[in-house]
Every structure is written in structure tokens, then in C-alpha cells.
Design a protein around this motif. Structure first.
Motif, short mmCIF file in Angstrom:
data_model
loop_
_atom_site.label_atom_id
_atom_site.label_comp_id
_atom_site.label_asym_id
_atom_site.label_seq_id
_atom_site.Cartn_x
_atom_site.Cartn_y
_atom_site.Cartn_z
N PHE A 111 -4.23 -5.40 6.59
CA PHE A 111 -2.63 -6.14 6.38
C PHE A 111 -1.47 -4.52 5.95
CE2 PHE A 111 0.96 -7.93 3.76
CZ PHE A 111 1.89 -8.79 4.94
N LEU A 112 -2.17 -4.24 5.13
CA LEU A 112 -1.27 -2.80 4.22
C LEU A 112 -1.44 -1.60 6.18
CD1 LEU A 112 -3.34 -2.48 1.06
CD2 LEU A 112 -0.37 -3.50 1.98
N PHE B 290 -3.96 1.94 -1.98
CA PHE B 290 -3.79 0.77 -2.54
C PHE B 290 -2.81 0.76 -3.76
CE2 PHE B 290 -8.43 -1.50 -1.37
CZ PHE B 290 -7.64 -1.84 -0.57
N GLU B 291 -2.68 2.41 -4.16
CA GLU B 291 -1.75 2.76 -4.74
C GLU B 291 -0.44 2.88 -4.35
OE1 GLU B 291 -2.37 7.34 -3.57
OE2 GLU B 291 -2.44 7.12 -5.21
N LYS B 292 -0.45 2.76 -3.01
CA LYS B 292 1.52 2.58 -2.82
C LYS B 292 1.66 0.79 -2.16
CE LYS B 292 1.89 6.33 -1.58
NZ LYS B 292 2.19 7.83 -2.46
N LYS C 70 6.26 -6.47 -4.04
CA LYS C 70 6.79 -6.86 -2.53
C LYS C 70 5.55 -7.05 -1.30
CE LYS C 70 10.49 -6.70 -0.03
NZ LYS C 70 11.84 -5.41 0.73
N VAL C 71 5.11 -6.12 -1.43
CA VAL C 71 3.85 -6.13 -0.47
C VAL C 71 3.10 -7.57 -0.88
CG1 VAL C 71 1.83 -4.72 -0.13
CG2 VAL C 71 3.91 -3.62 -0.08
N TYR D 184 1.71 -12.22 -7.93
CA TYR D 184 2.69 -11.85 -6.36
C TYR D 184 1.60 -12.93 -5.54
CZ TYR D 184 6.85 -10.14 -7.87
OH TYR D 184 8.40 -10.41 -7.91
N PHE D 185 0.34 -12.83 -6.03
CA PHE D 185 -0.77 -13.00 -4.81
C PHE D 185 -0.64 -14.68 -5.16
CE2 PHE D 185 -2.52 -8.70 -4.93
CZ PHE D 185 -2.22 -8.54 -3.45
#
Length: 422
Positions: free
Chosen positions: A83-84, A89-91, A95-96, A152-153
Motif C-alpha cells: 500500500f505504501l 516505514f519510518e515515513k 494520515k497514511v 489510526y488503524f
């Protein structure tokens, strides 16, 4: 024939186990040697590697899980990576994470053919990612990630609620279960194995994995107890416990005890499987190696499917646990009895019961189950049937008459009488 050295023998075995050409043993002496290379068409989509190091570190941490659980978490992590589009993952930002949550919610309403996911898969992926990022924030180089990312998940309530499924919840009553077992064919030894498997599922309440990995050493036939040994069985969550045989399962027990006697006559010993492969069902020598357990629960699933088919249903092995839970709801009179019943199914128990009624030892649980086995406890419906029997309200020869007569006879025996006479 040719005698091989240990090294040559290992090479042949390796070729057979990996389905590789035997020419690989000596490629230089054949016209068309086996070749090893990369198949560029075997991978579909993009393959990302930027997060491999941290995922490898997570796998070391996830060694605490069951291998299947670890694999399920890894699938969720890799799906989020796709999906990314391969970003580190550090980014990741809150919101993501929220965008991925919305992505899962959309997949939930799509059909499987169009790439949709089931409710269970969506819930698990969301929880897996939340747990992963909680761990990730404690790793070097990722401590700057927002602490709110796991939140957020979380799925909206409408998506996280588990819908009712009539098919999954379908299970027979204990009376229907016996009719199902009673009608199973048992002319051949394979049929008797399948019949005993189904019957014992309603006696002990073990899950399919544990039931199909039973060995004779796990059975205490004298005390009517089965031991779920996580170190030697396929036990859920690696849980070990002693389970007393459940009350109201006398007919099922007789079927299983006949099977146990048949195994003894064949020479089966403590280390041998209770429900082995068909090819292993034969006379055994004392010096023979132990009979292995079934590799999977497929045989048990097939047996349940065939047994329930004449009744217009397709019950699963897990339905036996639902049947026993329903039986407990009928005959357990106190909170302590209900808690013991739940523990005998291997459950930790409901939170409310834990909070208000305290802990219960395994010994106390077994004592209560034994008391329920020895006491004649009748439900309200059964008591009414006994009264109707004595009032001659049933037509002689009907199923209702036979059931009511059996209940009345049990009541007389419990009271010290000689039973019902014509």
C-alpha cells in the motif's frame, strides 16, 4: 541395484524431496544437465526490499508467536508495505495509517472475485498493523514515529463488528449429534475410525487440531479424562489442560471405547496415534516404531461432513464445541458449574465471571464436572417430559415416548429404584 555411500544417499534423498532431476547429482556427465536460474515471470507485481531489515528484526521478536500467527502478521505487514508502494516505514504518518484503514474498509464490501476481503481478514490486518507499529516505535531509527499511529488503524464500529453467520453458528443439539453418529457406517476399520473421531469430539470438546493429534498416552480411560499436552499435540495457543469427559455423552463414549479396545487388540501402545492414517490401521509388533498422527484435520472434517449430510447440514468439527456449550447452558445450575464447564472446554472464562466469582483451579473444575457426571440433573424441558410420561401423554413407540421413558428410567435409578417396568 547399487550400494550408495552416505553422501550419495543424501544427494538422492534431497533430489526426491525437492523434486529436482537426479541428473543434478552429476551434471557434467549428462547431455541435458539440470539448470538452476531465476524465473522472471514467477513474481507478480512489485517486490519491495527497503524494509526487509526491520521486518527481519521483527521476525526475531515474533518468534514468541505460533508459526501460523507469525505468518498471518507478516502477510499484513507486507500488504501495508505494498500500500505504501515500497516507502520506508519510518515515513509513515497518522494520515497514511488512516488512509490504509479506509482502504481496508472499502475492501470489506467488495466480493472475493474483485479483490475483496472478509470481515475477519480486515479486522485481523488492522490489529496486526497496530501491534506492529507499537513495537516499531521502540526500535532504533523509528522512535520519531507518532505515538498515535496505532490508534489510526482502529476500524469504525460498523466495520469492526462481527456479523452473525448462520452457517458458522450452525450446530446440532446433543440428541441430534447422537443420531448423526449412530447412523454412521462402521463395517470397515476406516469407517469405525471416522465414527470414533466424530463421537469423541462430543465427549471431550477438543478442537480439531488437538483431537487429530491425540496419542493413547493422552487418554485416562479409567478416570474418563483426556490430556491436551501442548508439547506433544496441535493445541491452540500452546495451551495444556486436563479435560474430563462431559456429562450426557454416554452413548458417544461407548463408540469411542469400542475403538480404543480395537486399537489395543491390534497392538497399539501409548506412543501410537489414536486416529492414525488408514494405511497404519493394522496389527502392530511391540518393536515397531510409533504410529504417527494425522498430518492435518482433513479426515475429521470429511467425517463430520459425511455424518451430517443425511440431515441436510454440513456441520464442522468445531460445531461439537458449540453443542457442548449449549448442553452446559441447559444443565449447569450455578455460576460455579458454568465456569467449570467453560474451563473444561479450555476457555479462560468470561471477564465478568472472572471479576465476580474469582479464580478456579483446574482440580476444582474437574471435581465439578465429575459431580455433574454422577448427579442426575434434569432440565426444565426434561422434567416436563418425565411428568408427561407418567401421565401417559405420549404415544407408545414414538421417538418422544422413547426419550421420555429413558429419562424416567434414569430418574428412578438416581432415586434408588429398580427402573420402569411394563
Amino acid at each position: 541395484m547399487k550400494l550408495l555411500g552416505a553422501t550419495e544417499c543424501d544427494k538422492v534423498k534431497n533430489c526426491l524431496s525437492t523434486n529436482v532431476s537426479l541428473a543434478r547429482i552429476d551434471e557434467g556427465k549428462v547431455q541435458d544437465p539440470a539448470r538452476i536460474g531465476k524465473d522472471k515471470g514467477s513474481r507478480q507485481g512489485n517486490w519491495f526490499t527497503i524494509n526487509d531489515r526491520i521486518i527481519y528484526d521483527w521476525q526475531a521478536y515474533a518468534g514468541r508467536y505460533n508459526p501460523k500467527t507469525e505468518q498471518a502478521h507478516l502477510v499484513s505487514i507486507r500488504d501495508f508495505e505494498r500500500f505504501l508502494a515500497g516507502r520506508s516505514f519510518e515515513k509513515v504518518t497518522p494520515k497514511v495509517a488512516g488512509a490504509y484503514r479506509d482502504h481496508l474498509v472499502k475492501l470489506r464490501v467488495l466480493s472475493k472475485e474483485t479483490g475483496g476481503l472478509s470481515n475477519s481478514t480486515v479486522r485481523h490486518r488492522a490489529s496486526h498493523l497496530a501491534a506492529f507499529f507499537k513495537w516499531l516505535r521502540g526500535q532504533s531509527g523509528y522512535r520519531r514515529l507518532s505515538a498515535s499511529i496505532p490508534d489510526y488503524f482502529a476500524l469504525p464500529r460498523s466495520a469492526s463488528a462481527q456479523p452473525l453467520s448462520a452457517e458458522q453458528r450452525a450446530f446440532p443439539s446433543i440428541e441430534e449429534a447422537w443420531r448423526m453418529v449412530d447412523l454412521m457406517p462402521h463395517e470397515t476399520i476406516a469407517q469405525r475410525r471416522d465414527r470414533a473421531m466424530v463421537a469423541f469430539a462430543f465427549v471431550c470438546g477438543l478442537r480439531a487440531g488437538a483431537l487429530t493429534s491425540l496419542r493413547l498416552k493422552h487418554l485416562d480411560l479409567e478416570n474418563k479424562v483426556v490430556v491436551q499436552d501442548a508439547g506433544d499435540m496441535r493445541a491452540k495457543n500452546d495451551k495444556s489442560y486436563h479435560a474430563a469427559w462431559f456429562p450426557r455423552t454416554d452413548d458417544f463414549r461407548n463408540v469411542f471405547l469400542e475403538w480404543a479396545r480395537e486399537l489395543k487388540l491390534l497392538g497399539f501402545q501409548a506412543q501410537d496415534a489414536v486416529f492414525p492414517e488408514i494405511k497404519d490401521l493394522g496389527p502392530r509388533l511391540p518393536s515397531a516404531p510409533a504410529v504417527e498422527i494425522l498430518a492435518s484435520g482433513r479426515a475429521l472434517q470429511t467425517a463430520f461432513s459425511r455424518a451430517s449430510e443425511p440431515f441436510g447440514n454440513r456441520y464442522t468439527p468445531h460445531s461439537a464445541r458449540h453443542t457442548l456449550k449449549a448442553l452446559g447452558a441447559r444443565i449447569c445450575r450455578t455460576h460455579e458449574e458454568r465456569k467449570a464447564w467453560s474451563m473444561n472446554l479450555g476457555h479462560a472464562d468470561e471477564q465478568i465471571t472472572e471479576r465476580h466469582y474469582g479464580k478456579m483451579s483446574a482440580m476444582r473444575s474437574q471435581t465439578i464436572i465429575e459431580a455433574l457426571n454422577s448427579d442426575e440433573v434434569f432440565t426444565k424441558e426434561e422434567q416436563e417430559m418425565i411428568i408427561d410420561f407418567y401421565e401417559n401423554r405420549f404415544v407408545r413407540g414414538t421417538d418422544e415416548y422413547r426419550i421420555a421413558r429413558k429419562l424416567a428410567e434414569r430418574r428412578e435409578r438416581a432415586r434408588g429404584g429398580d427402573g420402569i417396568t411394563e
